[in-house]
Design a protein around this motif. Structure first.
Motif, PDB file in Angstrom:
ATOM      1  N   GLU A  21       0.824  -1.203   0.000  1.00 51.85           N
ATOM      2  CA  GLU A  21       0.000   0.000   0.000  1.00 51.85           C
ATOM      3  C   GLU A  21       0.864   1.261   0.000  1.00 51.85           C
ATOM      4  O   GLU A  21       0.563   2.235  -0.694  1.00 51.85           O
ATOM      5  N   SER A  22       1.938   1.231   0.753  1.00 51.40           N
ATOM      6  CA  SER A  22       2.863   2.355   0.790  1.00 51.40           C
ATOM      7  C   SER A  22       3.496   2.582  -0.581  1.00 51.40           C
ATOM      8  O   SER A  22       3.589   3.712  -1.063  1.00 51.40           O
ATOM      9  N   LEU A  23       3.930   1.515  -1.204  1.00 50.58           N
ATOM     10  CA  LEU A  23       4.533   1.609  -2.525  1.00 50.58           C
ATOM     11  C   LEU A  23       3.521   2.101  -3.555  1.00 50.58           C
ATOM     12  O   LEU A  23       3.830   2.968  -4.378  1.00 50.58           O
ATOM     13  N   GLY A  44      10.550  -1.942   8.880  1.00 47.07           N
ATOM     14  CA  GLY A  44      10.427  -1.488   7.496  1.00 47.07           C
ATOM     15  C   GLY A  44      11.716  -1.609   6.707  1.00 47.07           C
ATOM     16  O   GLY A  44      11.689  -1.668   5.474  1.00 47.07           O
ATOM     17  N   VAL A  45      12.869  -1.664   7.395  1.00 43.21           N
ATOM     18  CA  VAL A  45      14.141  -1.799   6.679  1.00 43.21           C
ATOM     19  C   VAL A  45      14.204  -3.113   5.902  1.00 43.21           C
ATOM     20  O   VAL A  45      14.924  -3.213   4.906  1.00 43.21           O
ATOM     21  N   TRP A  46      13.447  -4.114   6.341  1.00 44.75           N
ATOM     22  CA  TRP A  46      13.422  -5.397   5.621  1.00 44.75           C
ATOM     23  C   TRP A  46      12.879  -5.234   4.210  1.00 44.75           C
ATOM     24  O   TRP A  46      13.162  -6.040   3.331  1.00 44.75           O
ATOM     25  N   GLN A  47      12.091  -4.190   3.961  1.00 45.76           N
ATOM     26  CA  GLN A  47      11.530  -3.970   2.631  1.00 45.76           C
ATOM     27  C   GLN A  47      12.609  -3.697   1.590  1.00 45.76           C
ATOM     28  O   GLN A  47      12.380  -3.890   0.398  1.00 45.76           O
ATOM     29  N   LEU A  48      13.762  -3.246   2.013  1.00 41.83           N
ATOM     30  CA  LEU A  48      14.835  -2.901   1.081  1.00 41.83           C
ATOM     31  C   LEU A  48      15.831  -4.028   0.859  1.00 41.83           C
ATOM     32  O   LEU A  48      16.806  -3.858   0.138  1.00 41.83           O
ATOM     33  N   THR A  49      15.597  -5.171   1.474  1.00 40.55           N
ATOM     34  CA  THR A  49      16.530  -6.284   1.348  1.00 40.55           C
ATOM     35  C   THR A  49      16.046  -7.279   0.312  1.00 40.55           C
ATOM     36  O   THR A  49      14.845  -7.423   0.075  1.00 40.55           O
ATOM     37  N   PHE A  61       7.420  -7.344  -4.560  1.00 43.06           N
ATOM     38  CA  PHE A  61       7.251  -5.953  -4.935  1.00 43.06           C
ATOM     39  C   PHE A  61       8.575  -5.210  -5.098  1.00 43.06           C
ATOM     40  O   PHE A  61       8.593  -4.042  -5.444  1.00 43.06           O
ATOM     41  N   LEU A  62       9.711  -5.887  -4.881  1.00 44.25           N
ATOM     42  CA  LEU A  62      11.006  -5.236  -5.081  1.00 44.25           C
ATOM     43  C   LEU A  62      11.189  -4.802  -6.532  1.00 44.25           C
ATOM     44  O   LEU A  62      11.783  -3.768  -6.803  1.00 44.25           O
ATOM     45  N   LYS A  63      10.651  -5.562  -7.454  1.00 47.99           N
ATOM     46  CA  LYS A  63      10.733  -5.173  -8.864  1.00 47.99           C
ATOM     47  C   LYS A  63       9.968  -3.874  -9.098  1.00 47.99           C
ATOM     48  O   LYS A  63      10.408  -3.016  -9.850  1.00 47.99           O
ATOM     49  N   PHE A  92      21.442  -2.841  -0.279  1.00 47.62           N
ATOM     50  CA  PHE A  92      20.010  -2.752  -0.535  1.00 47.62           C
ATOM     51  C   PHE A  92      19.658  -3.213  -1.939  1.00 47.62           C
ATOM     52  O   PHE A  92      20.486  -3.205  -2.844  1.00 47.62           O
ATOM     53  N   ALA A  93      18.395  -3.557  -2.122  1.00 45.19           N
ATOM     54  CA  ALA A  93      17.899  -3.970  -3.425  1.00 45.19           C
ATOM     55  C   ALA A  93      17.745  -2.774  -4.360  1.00 45.19           C
ATOM     56  O   ALA A  93      17.587  -2.938  -5.554  1.00 45.19           O
ATOM     57  N   LEU A  94      17.787  -1.562  -3.824  1.00 46.00           N
ATOM     58  CA  LEU A  94      17.669  -0.335  -4.617  1.00 46.00           C
ATOM     59  C   LEU A  94      18.981   0.435  -4.580  1.00 46.00           C
ATOM     60  O   LEU A  94      19.735   0.351  -3.613  1.00 46.00           O
ATOM     61  N   ASP A  95      19.198   1.215  -5.603  1.00 47.62           N
ATOM     62  CA  ASP A  95      20.358   2.104  -5.624  1.00 47.62           C
ATOM     63  C   ASP A  95      19.997   3.421  -4.932  1.00 47.62           C
ATOM     64  O   ASP A  95      18.828   3.752  -4.766  1.00 47.62           O
ATOM     65  N   ASP A  96      21.008   4.152  -4.578  1.00 42.01           N
ATOM     66  CA  ASP A  96      20.848   5.514  -4.050  1.00 42.01           C
ATOM     67  C   ASP A  96      19.981   5.608  -2.798  1.00 42.01           C
ATOM     68  O   ASP A  96      19.136   6.492  -2.668  1.00 42.01           O
TER      69      ASP A  96
END
Length: 118
Positions: A21-23, A44-49, A61-63, A92-96
């Motif tokens: 929902e946040s995304l 919430g930090v787990w969302q970036l792994t 949803f990482l994609k 992280f799964a994301l850059d920057d």
């Protein structure tokens, strides 16, 4: 006055629909040129792994998160203390992604006119 929006992600990705929902909200705001800043604290930090959630039946949803820059959502912050508490690296799964200590995170959040917490 320009409204600035911060979205705080404080739940683990498999803890209900909060992460998705946040995304979704961030992408909707970005599509209307209201690019929010995203903050990841607590679980919430787990969302970036990188996680293997396919076995749970949940959609990865990482994609979708990797599309954030397409919507000009470039301000992504993560709490250093939350990473430390969970023994997670700054990988992280994301850059920057910008890692902030608690004081810097609070100072950054104070700059926003609207703060939404998931």
């Amino acid at each position: 006055m320009n409204k600035s929006i911060a979205i705080i992600n404080s739940k683990a990705p498999l803890n209900g629909a909060h992460a998705k929902e946040s995304l979704d909200l961030a992408l909707i705001l970005g599509s209307f040129e209201q690019a929010p800043s995203l903050f990841f604290i607590g679980d919430g930090v787990w969302q970036l792994t990188e996680q293997n959630i396919a076995m749970t039946g949940a959609k990865d949803f990482l994609k979708t998160m990797q599309a954030l820059s397409f919507y000009d959502i470039e301000n992504i912050y993560v709490c250093e203390h939350s990473l430390y508490q969970r023994n997670l690296p700054n990988n992280f799964a994301l850059d920057d992604v910008t890692v902030l200590n608690r004081t810097a995170l609070q100072n950054q959040l104070a700059k926003f006119t609207s703060v939404l917490k998931f």
